[in-house]
Design a protein around this motif. Structure first.
Motif, PDB file in Angstrom:
ATOM      1  N   LEU A  26       0.284  -0.958  -0.571  1.00  0.00           N
ATOM      2  CA  LEU A  26       0.339   0.249   0.228  1.00  0.00           C
ATOM      3  C   LEU A  26       0.544   0.898  -0.238  1.00  0.00           C
ATOM      4  O   LEU A  26       2.037   1.307   0.965  1.00  0.00           O
ATOM      5  N   SER A  27       0.219   2.296  -1.260  1.00  0.00           N
ATOM      6  CA  SER A  27       1.258   3.888  -1.014  1.00  0.00           C
ATOM      7  C   SER A  27       0.988   5.200  -1.086  1.00  0.00           C
ATOM      8  O   SER A  27      -0.682   4.569  -1.317  1.00  0.00           O
ATOM      9  N   THR A  28       1.144   5.526  -1.342  1.00  0.00           N
ATOM     10  CA  THR A  28       0.607   7.080  -1.465  1.00  0.00           C
ATOM     11  C   THR A  28       0.508   7.145  -2.826  1.00  0.00           C
ATOM     12  O   THR A  28       1.150   7.157  -3.959  1.00  0.00           O
ATOM     13  N   PRO A  29      -0.810   8.320  -3.417  1.00  0.00           N
ATOM     14  CA  PRO A  29      -0.650   8.404  -4.683  1.00  0.00           C
ATOM     15  C   PRO A  29      -0.658   9.401  -5.027  1.00  0.00           C
ATOM     16  O   PRO A  29       0.008  10.460  -6.278  1.00  0.00           O
ATOM     17  N   ASP A  30       0.552  10.065  -4.310  1.00  0.00           N
ATOM     18  CA  ASP A  30       1.153  11.646  -4.060  1.00  0.00           C
ATOM     19  C   ASP A  30       2.621  11.006  -5.336  1.00  0.00           C
ATOM     20  O   ASP A  30       3.038  11.679  -5.488  1.00  0.00           O
ATOM     21  N   TYR A  31       2.848   9.678  -4.298  1.00  0.00           N
ATOM     22  CA  TYR A  31       4.421   9.089  -6.003  1.00  0.00           C
ATOM     23  C   TYR A  31       3.822   8.943  -7.240  1.00  0.00           C
ATOM     24  O   TYR A  31       4.977   9.525  -7.685  1.00  0.00           O
ATOM     25  N   THR A  32       2.910   9.195  -7.850  1.00  0.00           N
ATOM     26  CA  THR A  32       2.901   8.975  -9.337  1.00  0.00           C
ATOM     27  C   THR A  32       2.472  10.477  -9.940  1.00  0.00           C
ATOM     28  O   THR A  32       3.262  10.051 -10.689  1.00  0.00           O
ATOM     29  N   GLY A  33       3.312  11.366  -8.960  1.00  0.00           N
ATOM     30  CA  GLY A  33       3.688  12.675  -9.642  1.00  0.00           C
ATOM     31  C   GLY A  33       5.148  12.793 -10.082  1.00  0.00           C
ATOM     32  O   GLY A  33       5.500  13.906 -10.397  1.00  0.00           O
ATOM     33  N   LEU A  34       5.917  11.297  -9.444  1.00  0.00           N
ATOM     34  CA  LEU A  34       7.001  12.242  -8.911  1.00  0.00           C
ATOM     35  C   LEU A  34       7.852  11.096 -10.798  1.00  0.00           C
ATOM     36  O   LEU A  34       8.809  11.425 -11.271  1.00  0.00           O
ATOM     37  N   SER A  35       6.319  10.952 -11.901  1.00  0.00           N
ATOM     38  CA  SER A  35       7.114   9.732 -12.689  1.00  0.00           C
ATOM     39  C   SER A  35       6.144   9.974 -13.716  1.00  0.00           C
ATOM     40  O   SER A  35       5.017   9.397 -13.592  1.00  0.00           O
ATOM     41  N   GLU A  36       6.505  10.562 -15.339  1.00  0.00           N
ATOM     42  CA  GLU A  36       5.418  10.147 -15.782  1.00  0.00           C
ATOM     43  C   GLU A  36       5.009   9.155 -16.394  1.00  0.00           C
ATOM     44  O   GLU A  36       3.580   8.869 -16.774  1.00  0.00           O
ATOM     45  N   GLY A  37       6.035   7.716 -16.007  1.00  0.00           N
ATOM     46  CA  GLY A  37       5.247   7.057 -16.138  1.00  0.00           C
ATOM     47  C   GLY A  37       4.198   5.996 -15.474  1.00  0.00           C
ATOM     48  O   GLY A  37       3.879   5.141 -15.431  1.00  0.00           O
ATOM     49  N   LEU A  38       4.474   6.909 -14.531  1.00  0.00           N
ATOM     50  CA  LEU A  38       2.990   6.154 -13.357  1.00  0.00           C
ATOM     51  C   LEU A  38       1.674   7.220 -13.545  1.00  0.00           C
ATOM     52  O   LEU A  38       1.964   8.304 -12.982  1.00  0.00           O
ATOM     53  N   PHE A  48      15.451   7.958 -13.777  1.00  0.00           N
ATOM     54  CA  PHE A  48      16.981   7.872 -13.834  1.00  0.00           C
ATOM     55  C   PHE A  48      17.732   8.852 -14.725  1.00  0.00           C
ATOM     56  O   PHE A  48      17.071   9.316 -15.576  1.00  0.00           O
ATOM     57  N   GLY A  49      18.675   9.354 -14.006  1.00  0.00           N
ATOM     58  CA  GLY A  49      19.833  10.374 -14.123  1.00  0.00           C
ATOM     59  C   GLY A  49      20.713  10.254 -15.423  1.00  0.00           C
ATOM     60  O   GLY A  49      20.431  10.242 -16.550  1.00  0.00           O
ATOM     61  N   GLU A  50      20.548   8.711 -15.445  1.00  0.00           N
ATOM     62  CA  GLU A  50      22.279   7.978 -16.265  1.00  0.00           C
ATOM     63  C   GLU A  50      21.212   6.448 -15.945  1.00  0.00           C
ATOM     64  O   GLU A  50      21.573   5.839 -14.995  1.00  0.00           O
ATOM     65  N   GLY A  51      20.635   6.413 -17.229  1.00  0.00           N
ATOM     66  CA  GLY A  51      20.337   4.352 -16.959  1.00  0.00           C
ATOM     67  C   GLY A  51      20.978   3.691 -18.466  1.00  0.00           C
ATOM     68  O   GLY A  51      21.215   4.174 -18.825  1.00  0.00           O
ATOM     69  N   MET A  52      20.509   2.561 -17.438  1.00  0.00           N
ATOM     70  CA  MET A  52      20.970   1.392 -19.194  1.00  0.00           C
ATOM     71  C   MET A  52      19.274   0.593 -18.984  1.00  0.00           C
ATOM     72  O   MET A  52      19.044   0.242 -18.328  1.00  0.00           O
ATOM     73  N   MET A  53      18.970  -0.278 -20.052  1.00  0.00           N
ATOM     74  CA  MET A  53      18.142  -1.004 -20.669  1.00  0.00           C
ATOM     75  C   MET A  53      18.788  -2.529 -21.202  1.00  0.00           C
ATOM     76  O   MET A  53      19.295  -2.294 -21.609  1.00  0.00           O
ATOM     77  N   MET A  54      18.282  -3.670 -20.534  1.00  0.00           N
ATOM     78  CA  MET A  54      19.069  -4.671 -21.150  1.00  0.00           C
ATOM     79  C   MET A  54      17.239  -4.795 -21.003  1.00  0.00           C
ATOM     80  O   MET A  54      16.378  -5.650 -20.513  1.00  0.00           O
ATOM     81  N   THR A  55      17.251  -6.357 -22.637  1.00  0.00           N
ATOM     82  CA  THR A  55      16.094  -6.577 -23.385  1.00  0.00           C
ATOM     83  C   THR A  55      16.343  -8.281 -24.170  1.00  0.00           C
ATOM     84  O   THR A  55      17.515  -8.312 -24.094  1.00  0.00           O
TER      85      THR A  55
END
Length: 806
Positions: free
Chosen positions: A529-541, A656-663
């Protein structure tokens, strides 16, 4: 929940020792966590006796003191110096003998010792009522009845009550046992199982009668689903004052502070029968009483003098002016019973448990009434409890019943019918119980046996057993009364061997967890369970993708998490604030999403690292974690699980400020990198944090159940190094891919061991030092073979990357 043993004995006449009763209650599922001693006067007046003042003379060295000789029943009189102005020869007085321990108003002990007061010996103390805890007066010593015999213990004279109080850790499902009567019912069933037959004594209400019909209060229930049953009656001509000692002692024994005789009776019946009641000052009720909901935003001041803003779903007791109580939760200040009250409207009701629970949570109120209503009380005793309380109020406050009983009960709450199968019961218990024993247990629990057959029983479960609705519930009742300790254990050992594949989720989690813990990580578990306020920290949420709780405990726990990052950052901030700044954490968990197409759960493995790589030590220089160090953990997990066919690419993310994705096959396998400072600032984290999020569902699909192995090489390997001068935008990943494409059989390992950017290099260039391990599994390589391969590598690097050798 506290249960007074003396109070319990009003329902069941028993001479069992406290320890025996506590053990049986625990066996019945009413776990007695502790047994406390209660005395109506702290210390029980132990050591305080009746004394006869034989002589009383002026103290030779003090004007305000008297020297007395007192017969305390020991044969020889004792001398006691007393400062009370009302002490005189011939009186019978309470004497605290040497060694007695008394208690002051704050509960601090006072030990009576032999002493000298102005050169005169004193062997005890003649006491005032406040010194004994019998009152508040300190005008002088207490003067007792002249007929009392010296040496008689004052505990006997003042009828000091000693009691044992059971602290029961009640489970939420046992609403039926939230009273002394309910506990007595269970105790009787347990005693009957031990062939101790006792009667359950029910308080009589046969003396209830209507004296007059001079004060009628009309009642209307707007929604019978929210208030299935509502009863009320008026009592006039009462005198609100302090409760009698017996009533105060009952309440004090279970930790309730007495207030006045009317309120104390409602509390008494609540803990006696489990039925909450409320008394309104009848003179303060305007017009008709209505049970209804009000519009959101309505203001209401409760008994604790707090103004509360009501919700549209809050069920309220109202008069023509507005709300006067929150139904089943808390009364209102405007209709509170006070010392000038002379008529009351007494309420007894059955409110919808869900409605009461939601209202209590919304207003952060937890009262004895709401505690019971929200778990479900007995709807059949609503009127009976009202009569019981009315008779007690008449007993302690006087007055007359001045109205008929109002009982609004449009739809009776029916008992529950259950079919119990004997074979299924035996299978669940693991032992065949005699049918007569089963019937005997059920009858002792007030469960009616309607029909009997060879296969089973047709039962009717009383409405107050809200936790017994299915056959499995009935089996549990049989088992707890029969006694878990009485079930035999077989001497035969049964075992099964499960053939589960090595790719089972829990096995892979254990493998991964073992790897990470060996590298200094600690497993964490954050709240889903979490707060809906966190969705404002990322456009992906997305806010509208939140899975929202219908009855949240608070705003901070009102949605299911869409990301596991924020729980990890909460834990990081908590540790950093407590001077634990070097962290390596991992968590297996799920995220929850409300897509337009439906709900979705996703499995994840997350890693977090921040602070120094290793603990401070004289052998190790302090070095902070960095991106490539953290990347090694990610690659290590993939390598340990045997996942190889992956592609890497830079990651653009608002997390992420600097990130990498593996697929893998175009699907995201893991994304990792440095958490953005703007996100860290929200949690007041000032140091660099590295985070990785594995798509655990994809990991499970990529794992092969086959075990691959290869022979240990018989022929030596060769290492060659190249110092490549490349453009500053060229990545090592590009060099790695070109090398792999150049040769897939001889080239065993490619490693970047140095990067240089600085003076002595052309503008826009950097230097990569790369090692190549070359090996042939079938023969020993010659220099010619190695040189040809290295030449191919150089040409390809030069052609595709514009690289040159330094």
């Amino acid at each position: 929940m506290k249960i007074s043993y003396n109070w319990l004995k009003q329902f069941i006449k028993t001479d069992w020792k406290t320890e025996e009763t506590a053990a049986l209650l625990t066996d019945l599922g009413l776990e007695v966590e502790v047994v406390e001693k209660f005395q109506s006067v702290k210390g029980g007046l132990e050591g305080v006796v009746v004394g006869h003042v034989l002589t009383c003379e002026q103290h030779p060295n003090a004007d305000r003191l008297k020297v007395t000789t007192v017969d305390i029943g020991t044969g020889a009189p004792v001398q006691i110096v007393c400062g009370a102005n009302n002490v005189a020869a011939g009186q019978k007085v309470p004497v605290a003998t040497i060694g007695t321990r008394l208690y002051d108003k704050s509960g601090q002990p006072i030990d009576i010792k032999k002493g000298k007061i102005r050169d005169q010996e004193s062997h005890g103390m003649i006491c005032a009522e406040d010194e004994l805890g019998l009152g508040s007066s300190h005008d002088g010593i207490m003067i007792l009845d002249d007929s009392l015999v010296p040496g008689t213990p004052c505990a006997t004279v003042f009828k000091i009550e000693d009691d044992d109080v059971f602290e029961i850790g009640l489970t939420p499902n046992r609403a039926d046992a939230m009273s002394h009567w309910g506990t007595a019912r269970d105790l009787r069933a347990g005693m009957m199982q031990k062939n101790v037959h006792v009667e359950l004594i029910t308080p009589s209400v046969s003396n209830f009668r209507i004296d007059k019909r001079t004060l009628k209060v009309d009642v209307s229930v707007k929604d019978s689903k929210l208030a299935p049953r509502y009863c009320g009656v008026t009592i006039s001509g009462i005198s609100v004052k302090e409760s009698p000692e017996w009533l105060q002692n009952r309440l004090k024994s279970i930790g309730i502070t007495p207030k006045n005789n009317v309120v104390d009776v409602t509390n008494y019946v609540l803990h006696e029968l489990g039925q909450p009641l409320h008394a309104f000052d009848a003179a303060k009720i305007t017009g008709k009483v209505e049970i209804k909901t009000l519009t959101s935003g309505t203001k209401f001041t409760t008994l604790d003098d707090v103004e509360r803003t009501l919700h549209e779903e809050d069920l309220m007791i109202c008069d023509e002016k507005g709300p006067i109580a929150i139904a089943g939760v808390f009364g209102g200040k405007s209709t509170a019973v006070t010392e000038v009250t002379n008529a009351i409207f007494l309420e007894s009701a059955y409110f919808n448990p869900v409605t009461v629970r939601k209202t209590a949570k919304r207003h952060s109120l937890s009262t004895d009434a709401s505690f019971r209503f929200e778990r479900g009380i007995d709807p059949t005793i609503t009127e009976y409890a009202l009569k019981r309380a009315a008779l007690l109020i008449q007993e302690v406050a006087g007055g007359e019943i001045t109205s008929d009983i109002i009982d609004i009960y449009p739809k009776k709450i029916e008992d529950c019918s259950v079919l119990l199968n004997f074979a299924k019961t035996a299978k669940i218990i693991g032992q065949d119980l005699p049918k007569e024993t089963i019937k005997k247990i059920l009858v002792s629990l007030d469960i009616k046996v309607n029909s009997i057959s060879d296969a089973g029983l047709g039962l009717t479960v009383p409405a107050y057993r809200v936790d017994v609705q299915r056959d499995i519930d009935v089996v549990e009742e049989i088992l707890r009364v029969y006694g878990y300790n009485n079930i035999n254990f077989t001497k035969k050992l049964n075992a099964t061997v499960s053939n589960s594949p090595r790719t089972e989720d829990y096995k892979l989690q254990n493998i991964t967890a073992s790897l990470l813990t060996s590298q200094g990580f600690h497993e964490m578990m954050a709240n889903s369970l979490s707060t809906p306020d966190y969705t404002g920290l990322s456009e992906g949420l997305k806010q509208n993708y939140n899975v929202v709780m219908l009855n949240p405990l608070s705003h901070d726990l009102s949605v299911m998490r869409q990301s596991m990052l924020f729980g990890a950052l909460e834990a990081t901030a908590y540790n950093i604030n407590r001077r634990n700044a070097d962290l390596k954490l991992f968590e297996f968990g799920k995220t929850y999403h409300n897509h337009p197409s439906g709900y979705e759960e996703k499995k994840h493995l997350t890693l977090l690292a921040t602070g120094q790589r290793v603990a401070e030590n004289w052998t190790n220089a302090q070095k902070p974690s960095d991106f490539f160090f953290f990347k090694g953990y990610v690659l290590g997990i993939l390598s340990r699980l045997g996942i190889e066919k992956i592609q890497s690419e830079p990651l653009a993310s608002d997390i992420f400020g600097e990130g990498m994705m593996m697929t893998s096959a175009g699907e995201m396998l893991v994304e990792f990198g440095t958490v953005k400072k703007s996100v860290l600032k929200y949690f007041d984290i000032k140091q660099e944090v590295f985070y990785a999020d594995f798509n655990w569902n994809l990991v499970l699909r990529l794992i092969s159940n086959k075990i691959r192995f290869s022979d240990i090489p018989k022929f030596p390997e060769v290492r060659r190094d190249l110092a490549l001068l490349v453009d500053e935008n060229v990545t090592f990943d590009s060099i790695y891919k070109i090398a792999r494409q150049t040769d897939k059989s001889l080239l065993k390992d490619i490693n970047l061991f140095d990067v240089y950017e600085g003076p002595n290099l052309p503008q826009g260039k950097k230097s990569y030092a790369v090692s190549f391990v070359i090996q042939d599994n079938s023969k020993t390589l010659t220099d010619a073979h190695v040189d040809r391969l290295m030449s191919k590598l150089k040409n390809n690097f030069e052609t595709e990357l514009g690289a040159s050798l330094r």
